[in-house]
Design an enzyme around this catalytic site. Sequence first.
Site, PDB file in Angstrom:
ATOM      1  N   LYS A 121       0.824  -1.221   0.000  1.00 43.39           N
ATOM      2  CA  LYS A 121       0.000   0.000   0.000  1.00 43.39           C
ATOM      3  C   LYS A 121       0.854   1.265   0.000  1.00 43.39           C
ATOM      4  O   LYS A 121       0.612   2.192  -0.781  1.00 43.39           O
ATOM      5  CB  LYS A 121      -0.919   0.010   1.241  1.00 43.39           C
ATOM      6  N   THR A 122       1.827   1.314   0.893  1.00 40.01           N
ATOM      7  CA  THR A 122       2.635   2.523   1.025  1.00 40.01           C
ATOM      8  C   THR A 122       3.391   2.824  -0.266  1.00 40.01           C
ATOM      9  O   THR A 122       3.424   3.972  -0.737  1.00 40.01           O
ATOM     10  CB  THR A 122       3.615   2.380   2.205  1.00 40.01           C
ATOM     11  N   GLU A 165      -3.541   5.985   1.482  1.00 42.07           N
ATOM     12  CA  GLU A 165      -3.348   4.590   1.866  1.00 42.07           C
ATOM     13  C   GLU A 165      -4.553   4.161   2.694  1.00 42.07           C
ATOM     14  O   GLU A 165      -4.914   4.828   3.668  1.00 42.07           O
ATOM     15  CB  GLU A 165      -2.048   4.468   2.659  1.00 42.07           C
TER      16      GLU A 165
END
Length: 470
Positions: A121-122, A165
């Site tokens: 995600k990051t 995110e």
Amino acid sequence: MAPGLPTALDRPHFIGIGGAGMSGIAKILAQRGAKVAGSDAKDSATAEALRALGATVHIGHAAEHLADDASCVVVSSAIREDNPELLRAAELGIPVVHRSDALAALMEGLRPIAVAGTHGKTTTTSMLAVSLTELGLNPSYAIGGDLDAPGSNALHGEGDIFVAEADESDRSFHKYAPEVAIILNVELDHHANYASMEEIHESFETFVGRIVPGGTLVISADHAGARELTRRLDGSVRTVTYGESADADVRVLSVVPQGLKSEVTVELDGAPLTFTVSVPGRHYAHNAVAALAAGVALGIPAAELAPALAAYTGVKRRLQLKGEAAGVQVVDSYAHHPTEMTADLEAMRAAAGDSRILVVFQPHLFSRTRELGTEMGQALALADAAVVLDIYPAREDPIPGVTSELIIDAARAAGADVTPVLDKAEVPSVVAGMTGPGDLVLTMGAGDVTDLGPRILDRLSKQPKQSSRG
């Protein structure tokens, strides 16, 4: 033009303001003109960055840190009910707002892209933030890590796109209403909150149901959990799949390693498109393809977005080179789930060639170690040698019988060369005795193992020039 400041958030107080998710929201609120205050357990560079934006940051948690005129108290799921500032908020009748609700409020009136998945995600959120900025679109973004380039995890931009995110760990991603949602993968994790894959799939289905009418879901065509989720959907949301599978809408034709970069070729709308990803590893290449597909779904031409993705050079703690000493490179990895650990080790193996790889691994959470300790140990066998630390507890209390020995035993059973080191202060000396010129050290985990990188480099710098492996 981005919207203004929600009234309820004009004087927020953050408990745990230094955390990755919390600090990002606080930064955006401060940039929008809010009178931001908060507290954290210890001082940090993040706290200093917030002060530079005009925020008041207290160190330690105490009832008197909460101002009587605070408009709300913002908390994450990690804040315990007996926190003195939370108790004080109840006495004063100050509303308590979960960080996901605060982030959702910041996205109102914009075009949100929400990036979800068990891993990646990051990185994917960061790739979008950097490439959209490179194109002059001035996005707002909130990320769970600091970018190498802008040097921040959050920014209030003047454009109409907000990249966020979306955290599934506590189901907080159910609060968002994205125009485009990305789901990178779906696996069982966060065992304190999810008891089964069925619960995980139900949670992601709820997230997909939050996509606004006319919006788009971008989802992996390769990952088994993501494919199962796609199968379960009712078809009411436009879905774009990506990956190496023959049926992917955006098909990855090749990923060619080029040192610490990759050249990626995809088939999009029937035509090939080649671009550079400036970080190593097949999984990062796939993250870039997900970002490309999401940008195209927003109407950004692929021919413009693809080269802009090369501007992304990494996120702190995501295979971040910390330095080199005595001929040994030290790289930091946030990987803490077996899938992430395997991906990062394979990426480093591809980038490092014949170099010997030593991992310094710190398990994260007792519950994760209990459920996935065997798989973590098996992943460590991909390195030439491993040093394993005590479990980093984060928000959890110890679980009887759950220790790093679960991982160490599994690693040794898989043929790994493992050295347990329970005292972190001893790690630099241990690593110095195990490495020599040409080796690569990877500090790995979601806890404070990242602090060891500079200490290892300092110890290595004091090695005799003709250092040999112990």
